[in-house]
Design an enzyme around this catalytic site. Structure first.
Site, PDB file in Angstrom:
ATOM      1  N   THR B 301       0.846  -1.208   0.000  1.00 43.68           N
ATOM      2  CA  THR B 301       0.000   0.000   0.000  1.00 43.68           C
ATOM      3  C   THR B 301       0.875   1.249   0.000  1.00 43.68           C
ATOM      4  OG1 THR B 301      -1.688  -1.199   1.249  1.00 43.68           O
ATOM      5  CG2 THR B 301      -1.854   1.207   1.240  1.00 43.68           C
ATOM      6  N   TRP B 304       2.388   1.615  -3.406  1.00 43.09           N
ATOM      7  CA  TRP B 304       1.389   2.054  -4.398  1.00 43.09           C
ATOM      8  C   TRP B 304       1.322   3.585  -4.412  1.00 43.09           C
ATOM      9  CZ3 TRP B 304      -2.908   5.127  -4.496  1.00 43.09           C
ATOM     10  CH2 TRP B 304      -3.719   5.049  -5.631  1.00 43.09           C
ATOM     11  N   HIS B 305       1.436   4.173  -3.228  1.00 36.98           N
ATOM     12  CA  HIS B 305       1.319   5.627  -3.155  1.00 36.98           C
ATOM     13  C   HIS B 305       2.548   6.345  -3.681  1.00 36.98           C
ATOM     14  CE1 HIS B 305      -2.143   4.763  -0.585  1.00 36.98           C
ATOM     15  NE2 HIS B 305      -2.548   5.977  -0.903  1.00 36.98           N
ATOM     16  N   GLY B 306       3.687   5.715  -3.577  1.00 40.65           N
ATOM     17  CA  GLY B 306       4.866   6.400  -4.084  1.00 40.65           C
ATOM     18  C   GLY B 306       6.094   5.518  -4.037  1.00 40.65           C
ATOM     19  N   PHE B 445      -0.172   9.792  -8.042  1.00 42.15           N
ATOM     20  CA  PHE B 445      -0.109   8.355  -7.772  1.00 42.15           C
ATOM     21  C   PHE B 445      -0.591   7.564  -8.982  1.00 42.15           C
ATOM     22  CE2 PHE B 445      -0.995  10.370  -3.571  1.00 42.15           C
ATOM     23  CZ  PHE B 445       0.333  10.411  -3.214  1.00 42.15           C
TER      24      PHE B 445
END
Lengths: 352, 445
Positions: B301, B304-306, B445
């Site tokens: 997670t 996924w954001h960065g 994102f």
């Protein structure tokens, strides 16, 4: 039924605003004192074209000025902001917040000392620092830049003699809606500077001309709770006066009233920002010459010098590189004056 | 193109609705597909080819999966589907860890449409949905401009029936969609962007109080910005007959981290739960394995954001908190009304420092540096922005929604509501004009 009415009204509203915006052609956004975004050639494969289109449509939005005013006012009445984008109102004047940047002031001092020692070591050089109008009002923002901070640093490190003018100014020496000072309040300042240079000052009979209403640079960022300004200029005998603008390679006016409708009405004075001007006055034959390194504050002050000097060369090092100074063949028998506003001294990164 | 722009609201959307209304039957989806591809091309130019590539690949590959329903076939498809995402988003990060500098521009919304496309392949494999028989219909689902670049991540089964059938404008739904769109526009333009401006104005200062204000406002800005996009996406969906699932449910009003993540970016949490956490065994396994599953999901997670270590730390931070809650804290928290809200806000504010600041540990240490907590400038800004912060906090609770629902019982409220739509729309437009270009935070994102 009411839902259909709402949807129809909203559709009409969006349609009307969209169409009206397409027909709202403007070159200058006078309220914001800048040029409107231009739509270049159609280049659909270039993402920058679409970004420009966004900016173009936003700039030409039919009720743009009203929208900006609602935006500013809601920040005051909805969120109770103490300032808007660093601009606040006090005593009917607009002020902007600026914090002290010691390094920037050092940079300016270093450049000025270098200039004086490199190019003018055999000439008399002087320095004038202009206080901000915030210095004549009670402190509002706790960390706001104060003239005393700059002055102490200049006193300690600058190798030139300074001419003090702070005592000749007051809050009403400045425009309500702009950072600049008003020319009609500068007679004593001009006299003090010229006499401190050891020259003779030609006193002017102060007759004022009204160039029109003036909304300064701070107005569009304000809560609109201040009066507008009137832009006056001192009516001078300009017979025999010529102002040559090097960038334009042409003679320009001391006062250009057409500038009142330009993005910055303050360009009325000495044609606004310019790299190098040479002002000559055929009527004056006293041998007095002056070289001035300046920012925009000098534009309104220097016309008051015109009848005291045969020749004034005016340089703005934001637009003229110091490395090219030799090409100008500046007068070697002139006195040299550095005159800058506190804002510029505190943000001297633009100095070339 | 951003929703909160003159171009989108007064031209793009108006023209698309007009063409959509003119179109008959299945041509409506063709209009939406064309509009969506133009919408993406408008901001991303040639990068649109990546979107089209993912669209074409997953459309045809799903048919292959239906024919050869084997794990290996699915795995290969998912890997290929994720390849552009891995290259554009993670190659720089991976190589940087080996001291190699390599930069590549990130296509807008690639994380969103890659996850959406991969969910389609998996769902077809699992027989949760049938592979679409129409490229136009599938393309409408995958590229719909309403949620293409910042979610919510919509699963095909959510709108499969709607996208395959002929839809009409339904006045009630379009009206509800308009309300939702205007609400989102207001949240984005009036609150989120104003918070963003306030943050940038005070970020030159570094007293503890200022840093706390920034940390609080960053969480609020992210919430308003992202939930606003989801509101607008849901509203736009209703314009065209799609019902997207909710993506936010007042997460800052939660009483535990676990509950927070069940209310924040719900579609992403659901994706990881359905396609990673459950297949790994979820919680129905030994504690050690359960903890491993949670840490893996939260690391993913974060990534996924960065593509940066601070995002990995951010993910792990929440993973560890969820594990602690699960095994010790949760029972205690339920016995602490009010205090559990404070606990949640505190850990969220600290957690999002990792999200927003690469020097998170140093930043957090300065939050607690009592010697430099308050200075005159920080008190000035606290006074100036206190109402903005208070309004934003109140707006993040269910209070406004409850009051609105109560007011709805009043027979004349519908007229008040109608006026409110125009007033809020006008105010939001004034902020939109005032702020110029203002992309959504989750675009990156």
């Amino acid at each position: 039924m009411y839902k259909k009415v709402v949807l129809c009204l909203m559709s009409l509203l969006v349609l009307a605003l969209g169409i009206l915006t397409l027909f709202n052609q403007k070159e200058i956004l006078s309220f914001e004192r800048r040029k409107a975004q231009d739509l270049g050639d159609f280049a659909p494969l270039d993402p920058a074209y679409w970004e420009d289109l966004d900016a173009y449509l936003s700039d030409h939005f039919i009720f743009r000025e009203t929208a900006l005013k609602i935006n500013n006012l809601s920040k005051k009445y909805l969120f109770a902001f103490k300032d808007n984008d660093g601009v606040y109102t006090k005593q009917g004047y607009l002020f902007d917040i600026l914090t002290y940047d010691e390094a920037a002031v050092d940079h300016l001092i270093l450049k000025t000392n270098e200039l004086a020692n490199t190019y003018f070591k055999d000439q008399d050089c002087y320095f004038v620092a202009i206080p901000r109008k915030n210095d004549y009002s009670e402190r509002y923002f706790p960390d706001d830049l104060r003239f005393a901070d700059i002055k102490k640093q200049l006193d300690d490190k600058l190798s030139l003699p300074m001419i003090a003018i702070a005592d000749l100014l007051s809050l009403d020496s400045y425009y309500k809606t702009d950072i600049h000072w008003r020319q009609e309040a500068l007679s004593k300042v001009a006299e003090r500077i010229v006499e401190s240079l050891g020259d003779t000052y030609h006193r002017e009979d102060v007759k004022l001309q009204n160039a029109g209403t003036f909304y300064g640079a701070l107005y569009a960022r304000s809560f609109f709770d201040t009066a507008k300004d009137e832009l006056y200029y001192v009516d001078l005998d300009l017979n025999g006066v010529k102002v040559f603008d090097l960038e334009k390679d042409a003679y320009v006016k001391v006062y250009d009233e057409s500038a009142i409708t330009s993005p910055d009405a303050y360009d009325l004075f000495l044609d606004g920002p310019s790299a190098y001007l040479k002002i000559t006055n055929e009527k004056v034959n006293n041998g007095q010459k002056l070289i001035v390194f300046r920012d925009s504050f000098a534009s309104s002050l220097l016309p008051l010098f015109i009848n005291s000097y045969e020749e004034i060369e005016v340089l703005d090092l934001r637009y003229y590189s110091e490395s090219l100074l030799d090409e100008l063949e500046l007068a070697s028998d002139a006195k040299v004056l550095f005159i800058y506003g506190s804002e510029f001294i505190n943000q001297s990164g633009a100095l070339r | 193109m951003v929703f909160s722009s003159v171009t989108f609201i007064f031209y793009f959307l108006a023209i698309v609705i007009f063409l959509y209304a003119l179109a008959k039957g299945k041509v409506k989806n063709a209009v939406l597909l064309g509009a969506s591809l133009f919408f993406y091309f408008y901001g991303e130019g040639r990068m649109t080819l990546i979107l089209v590539g993912v669209l074409l690949f997953t459309y045809y590959y799903a048919k292959l999966i239906e024919l050869k329903r084997k794990r290996l076939v699915l795995a290969l498809g998912v890997i290929i589907c994720f390849t552009p995402l891995i290259y554009y988003k993670y190659s720089s990060f991976i190589l940087a860890n080996f001291g190699i500098v390599y930069r590549v521009a990130l296509p807008l919304g690639i994380s969103f449409f890659s996850f959406q496309a991969s969910s389609y392949l998996i769902d077809v494999y699992r027989k949760d949905v049938k592979a679409s028989s129409s490229l136009v219909n599938y393309g409408t689902y995958l590229t719909f401009f309403g949620q293409l670049v910042a979610g919510p991540i919509v699963r095909y089964e959510t709108i499969a029936q709607e996208v395959e059938r002929v839809r009409r404008f339904e006045v009630d739904e379009v009206y509800t969609g308009l309300k939702r769109f205007v609400l989102g526009l207001a949240k984005k333009c009036i609150i989120a962007n104003t918070l963003g401006l306030a943050i940038s104005e005070i970020s030159a200062y570094d007293s503890g109080l200022i840093l706390w204000m920034i940390a609080v406002m960053e969480v609020l800005q992210l919430y308003y910005d992202f939930s606003a996009y989801s509101d607008m996406a849901i509203g736009l969906g209703l314009f065209f007959g799609f019902h997207f699932l909710e993506n936010f449910d007042h997460p800052l009003f939660a009483t535990s981290v676990r509950s927070f993540w069940q209310r924040w970016h719900i579609s992403l949490g659901t994706w990881f739960k359905d396609y990673v956490y459950f297949p790994l065994g979820g919680s129905r396994c030994k504690s050690a394995r359960h903890i491993f599953n949670l840490l893996l999901v939260w690391t993913m997670t974060g990534l996924w954001h960065g593509a940066a270590w601070n995002f990995v730390l951010w993910g792990l931070y929440f993973g560890i908190l969820i594990i602690l809650e699960r095994y010790t804290l949760l029972k205690r928290l339920t016995k602490l009304p009010y205090l559990n809200h404070i606990y949640l806000l505190f850990v969220i504010i600290i957690g999002f420092v990792f999200f927003n600041h690469e020097n998170a540990f140093e930043y957090i240490a300065r939050l607690f540096d009592l010697d430099h907590m308050v200075d005159p400038a920080s008190l000035y800004y606290l006074e100036s922005y206190s109402l903005l912060i208070v309004f934003s906090l109140i707006g993040a609770t269910p209070l406004i929604k409850k009051l609105y629902q109560k007011a709805g019982a009043w027979s004349y409220f519908k007229y008040v509501e109608a006026v409110l739509i125009f007033v809020v729309f006008g105010l939001a437009i004034s902020y939109l004009i005032g702020l110029g270009f203002n992309p959504f935070l989750y675009f990156r994102f």
